[in-house]
Design a protein around this motif. Structure first.
Motif, PDB file in Angstrom:
ATOM      1  N   LEU A   1       0.813  -1.208   0.000  1.00 14.48           N
ATOM      2  CA  LEU A   1       0.000   0.000   0.000  1.00 14.48           C
ATOM      3  C   LEU A   1       0.852   1.265   0.000  1.00 14.48           C
ATOM      4  O   LEU A   1       0.367   2.350  -0.332  1.00 14.48           O
ATOM      5  N   ALA A   2       2.125   1.134   0.349  1.00 11.39           N
ATOM      6  CA  ALA A   2       3.044   2.273   0.376  1.00 11.39           C
ATOM      7  C   ALA A   2       3.859   2.403  -0.901  1.00 11.39           C
ATOM      8  O   ALA A   2       4.743   3.270  -0.988  1.00 11.39           O
ATOM      9  N   LEU A   3       3.575   1.570  -1.915  1.00 10.22           N
ATOM     10  CA  LEU A   3       4.376   1.560  -3.135  1.00 10.22           C
ATOM     11  C   LEU A   3       3.521   2.030  -4.319  1.00 10.22           C
ATOM     12  O   LEU A   3       2.616   1.327  -4.765  1.00 10.22           O
ATOM     13  N   PRO A   4       3.812   3.227  -4.839  1.00 10.19           N
ATOM     14  CA  PRO A   4       2.971   3.813  -5.898  1.00 10.19           C
ATOM     15  C   PRO A   4       2.878   2.988  -7.168  1.00 10.19           C
ATOM     16  O   PRO A   4       1.881   3.093  -7.898  1.00 10.19           O
ATOM     17  N   ASN A   5       3.892   2.185  -7.492  1.00  6.98           N
ATOM     18  CA  ASN A   5       3.801   1.363  -8.698  1.00  6.98           C
ATOM     19  C   ASN A   5       2.564   0.473  -8.659  1.00  6.98           C
ATOM     20  O   ASN A   5       1.932   0.217  -9.692  1.00  6.98           O
ATOM     21  N   TYR A   6       2.222  -0.013  -7.463  1.00 10.68           N
ATOM     22  CA  TYR A   6       1.047  -0.864  -7.326  1.00 10.68           C
ATOM     23  C   TYR A   6      -0.227  -0.040  -7.217  1.00 10.68           C
ATOM     24  O   TYR A   6      -1.209  -0.298  -7.930  1.00 10.68           O
ATOM     25  N   THR A   7      -0.234   0.937  -6.327  1.00 12.72           N
ATOM     26  CA  THR A   7      -1.477   1.686  -6.119  1.00 12.72           C
ATOM     27  C   THR A   7      -1.918   2.417  -7.383  1.00 12.72           C
ATOM     28  O   THR A   7      -3.117   2.526  -7.650  1.00 12.72           O
ATOM     29  N   SER A   8      -0.965   2.889  -8.185  1.00 11.58           N
ATOM     30  CA  SER A   8      -1.332   3.545  -9.441  1.00 11.58           C
ATOM     31  C   SER A   8      -2.000   2.556 -10.388  1.00 11.58           C
ATOM     32  O   SER A   8      -2.978   2.889 -11.071  1.00 11.58           O
ATOM     33  N   THR A   9      -1.478   1.341 -10.425  1.00 10.83           N
ATOM     34  CA  THR A   9      -2.097   0.298 -11.255  1.00 10.83           C
ATOM     35  C   THR A   9      -3.495  -0.006 -10.764  1.00 10.83           C
ATOM     36  O   THR A   9      -4.433  -0.162 -11.567  1.00 10.83           O
ATOM     37  N   TRP A  10      -3.661  -0.081  -9.450  1.00 17.48           N
ATOM     38  CA  TRP A  10      -4.976  -0.412  -8.901  1.00 17.48           C
ATOM     39  C   TRP A  10      -6.005   0.684  -9.184  1.00 17.48           C
ATOM     40  O   TRP A  10      -7.172   0.392  -9.444  1.00 17.48           O
ATOM     41  N   LEU A  11      -5.555   1.933  -9.170  1.00 14.20           N
ATOM     42  CA  LEU A  11      -6.478   3.018  -9.509  1.00 14.20           C
ATOM     43  C   LEU A  11      -6.978   2.856 -10.940  1.00 14.20           C
ATOM     44  O   LEU A  11      -8.143   3.131 -11.233  1.00 14.20           O
ATOM     45  N   GLY A  12      -6.107   2.372 -11.816  1.00 17.46           N
ATOM     46  CA  GLY A  12      -6.500   2.127 -13.195  1.00 17.46           C
ATOM     47  C   GLY A  12      -7.407   0.929 -13.371  1.00 17.46           C
ATOM     48  O   GLY A  12      -8.001   0.740 -14.433  1.00 17.46           O
ATOM     49  N   LEU A  13      -7.532   0.129 -12.303  1.00 21.02           N
ATOM     50  CA  LEU A  13      -8.411  -1.043 -12.338  1.00 21.02           C
ATOM     51  C   LEU A  13      -9.740  -0.782 -11.634  1.00 21.02           C
ATOM     52  O   LEU A  13     -10.525  -1.699 -11.412  1.00 21.02           O
ATOM     53  N   GLY A  14      -9.992   0.482 -11.275  1.00 18.46           N
ATOM     54  CA  GLY A  14     -11.285   0.842 -10.705  1.00 18.46           C
ATOM     55  C   GLY A  14     -11.331   1.053  -9.207  1.00 18.46           C
ATOM     56  O   GLY A  14     -12.391   1.363  -8.656  1.00 18.46           O
ATOM     57  N   PHE A  15     -10.203   0.880  -8.532  1.00 21.91           N
ATOM     58  CA  PHE A  15     -10.174   1.166  -7.101  1.00 21.91           C
ATOM     59  C   PHE A  15      -9.999   2.664  -6.890  1.00 21.91           C
ATOM     60  O   PHE A  15      -9.645   3.404  -7.816  1.00 21.91           O
ATOM     61  N   THR A  16     -10.257   3.115  -5.667  1.00 17.06           N
ATOM     62  CA  THR A  16     -10.106   4.525  -5.331  1.00 17.06           C
ATOM     63  C   THR A  16      -9.147   4.668  -4.155  1.00 17.06           C
ATOM     64  O   THR A  16      -8.788   3.678  -3.502  1.00 17.06           O
ATOM     65  N   GLU A  17      -8.762   5.889  -3.872  1.00 13.55           N
ATOM     66  CA  GLU A  17      -7.883   6.150  -2.733  1.00 13.55           C
ATOM     67  C   GLU A  17      -8.508   5.650  -1.425  1.00 13.55           C
ATOM     68  O   GLU A  17      -7.793   5.234  -0.513  1.00 13.55           O
ATOM     69  N   ASP A  18      -9.814   5.669  -1.350  1.00 14.08           N
ATOM     70  CA  ASP A  18     -10.491   5.187  -0.140  1.00 14.08           C
ATOM     71  C   ASP A  18     -10.206   3.705   0.099  1.00 14.08           C
ATOM     72  O   ASP A  18     -10.180   3.253   1.250  1.00 14.08           O
ATOM     73  N   ASP A  19     -10.006   2.956  -0.966  1.00 16.64           N
ATOM     74  CA  ASP A  19      -9.725   1.529  -0.821  1.00 16.64           C
ATOM     75  C   ASP A  19      -8.372   1.266  -0.179  1.00 16.64           C
ATOM     76  O   ASP A  19      -8.107   0.154   0.288  1.00 16.64           O
ATOM     77  N   PHE A  20      -7.497   2.279  -0.141  1.00 19.70           N
ATOM     78  CA  PHE A  20      -6.156   2.107   0.405  1.00 19.70           C
ATOM     79  C   PHE A  20      -6.063   2.497   1.879  1.00 19.70           C
ATOM     80  O   PHE A  20      -5.002   2.361   2.488  1.00 19.70           O
ATOM     81  N   GLU A  21      -7.151   2.969   2.432  1.00 21.80           N
ATOM     82  CA  GLU A  21      -7.143   3.421   3.828  1.00 21.80           C
ATOM     83  C   GLU A  21      -7.317   2.247   4.793  1.00 21.80           C
ATOM     84  O   GLU A  21      -7.895   1.218   4.453  1.00 21.80           O
ATOM     85  N   ASP A  22      -6.798   2.435   6.010  1.00 20.46           N
ATOM     86  CA  ASP A  22      -7.020   1.485   7.114  1.00 20.46           C
ATOM     87  C   ASP A  22      -6.637   0.047   6.760  1.00 20.46           C
ATOM     88  O   ASP A  22      -7.362  -0.909   7.072  1.00 20.46           O
ATOM     89  N   GLY A  23      -5.507  -0.084   6.091  1.00 18.28           N
ATOM     90  CA  GLY A  23      -5.030  -1.418   5.769  1.00 18.28           C
ATOM     91  C   GLY A  23      -5.640  -2.035   4.542  1.00 18.28           C
ATOM     92  O   GLY A  23      -5.350  -3.194   4.207  1.00 18.28           O
ATOM     93  N   GLY A  24      -6.483  -1.273   3.847  1.00 15.69           N
ATOM     94  CA  GLY A  24      -7.129  -1.774   2.635  1.00 15.69           C
ATOM     95  C   GLY A  24      -8.579  -2.156   2.883  1.00 15.69           C
ATOM     96  O   GLY A  24      -8.904  -2.799   3.890  1.00 15.69           O
ATOM     97  N   SER A  25      -9.448  -1.751   1.988  1.00 20.69           N
ATOM     98  CA  SER A  25     -10.869  -2.084   2.113  1.00 20.69           C
ATOM     99  C   SER A  25     -11.078  -3.582   1.939  1.00 20.69           C
ATOM    100  O   SER A  25     -10.227  -4.298   1.404  1.00 20.69           O
TER     101      SER A  25
END
Length: 292
Positions: free
Chosen positions: A210-234
């Motif tokens: 969750l602290a590595l932008p290479n992954y979170t940026s990919t996940w945003l492109g797959l339909g997740f939002t920043e909210d999904d990254f909060e509190d250890g992940g939705s």
């Protein structure tokens, strides 16, 4: 890569095991690692993928203890090992164990390497150096997530080994790679049927990524939002990247990658909330459920 048959596809089969524990450098564990690799081969897994920034030396105990198991790095960071060093080590492994070592390469993450600059260009230069040193393209794979690197994996390597992705990403990757290239995503499995326990185990592992932008940026492109990254992940995020539940549910989750275009799935079995160690009993259970 040419349109000639992709021999790596044929040699690794549909399933492999992805493991940090199999790359452990503790000399006292060398025999156990070799024994575990031999059992994976007997269980029918076609490949073992060594986690972390692994190298040829981590693969040797597995290669020496098996006769057909393919062993790959997943991944070797281009910032940690020079291309000439990688090529020399590859040649030694190839001489001793022909056709059984695969050099998995990636650019890792900016937070982990001070020299991280222009990663795509650096990867292209690294592949150029491997070409000059005689490392064949059909014996290397790339930890590709984005379109440019996936295209590179299809033209300058045997294919791609994406990490922390979804069947949707697999379908997109297949279109970019074409039919001939290997597509072998990693996927995590938690052998737990209780939702609360399974998600707690998963979040312990997910926290690092969750602290590595290479992954979170990919996940945003797959339909997740920043909210999904909060509190250890939705729950939605956790349930997407980890298969848990009964055997039928886990089997269906793994099969979804094949249905989306994967040739091979590298299964990371999370046992007792850690990626370390050798969860051999859990590997046996996974092998059995895949046969059902």
């Amino acid at each position: 890569m040419s349109d000639s048959p992709n021999l790596l596809k044929e040699s690794i089969g549909r399933y492999g095991i992805w493991s940090h524990g199999l790359r452990d450098e503790d000399p006292s564990l060398r025999a156990e690692i070799g024994d575990a690799a031999a059992e994976l081969e007997q269980l029918g897994f076609g490949a073992a993928w060594l986690g972390g920034s692994s190298a040829v030396r981590h693969a040797l105990p597995l290669l020496e203890s098996t006769s057909a198991l393919v062993v790959g790095t997943s991944i070797q960071s281009i910032w940690q090992y020079e291309a000439a060093e990688s090529a020399a080590a590859f040649a030694e492994a190839e001489s001793a164990h022909p056709g059984r070592f695969v050099l998995g390469l990636g650019v890792s993450h900016a937070k982990l390497h001070d020299q991280y600059r222009r990663p795509y260009s650096a990867l292209v230069s690294y592949l150029d150096a491997l070409d000059e040193a005689g490392v064949p393209a059909n014996r290397r794979v790339l930890a590709a997530l984005g379109p440019k690197t996936l295209d590179l994996a299809g033209t300058r390597a045997a294919g791609a080994i994406p990490y922390l992705v979804t069947p949707e990403h697999t379908a997109r990757a297949r279109k970019i790679l074409g039919e001939n290239a290997l597509l072998a995503p990693e996927f995590k499995v938690v052998l737990e049927t209780d939702p609360g326990k399974a998600r707690a185990v998963a979040r312990d592992v997910l926290a690092l990524y969750l602290a590595l932008p290479n992954y979170t940026s990919t996940w945003l492109g797959l339909g997740f939002t920043e909210d999904d990254f909060e509190d250890g992940g939705s729950d939605r995020l956790v349930d997407t990247f980890f298969a848990w539940g009964d055997e039928d549910r886990i089997r269906a989750r793994v099969n979804a990658f094949h249905e989306a275009g994967a040739d091979h799935v590298a299964l990371q079995v999370i046992d007792a909330g850690t990626r370390e160690g050798l969860p051999r009993e859990a590997w046996r259970k996974v092998a059995a459920l895949l046969e059902a």
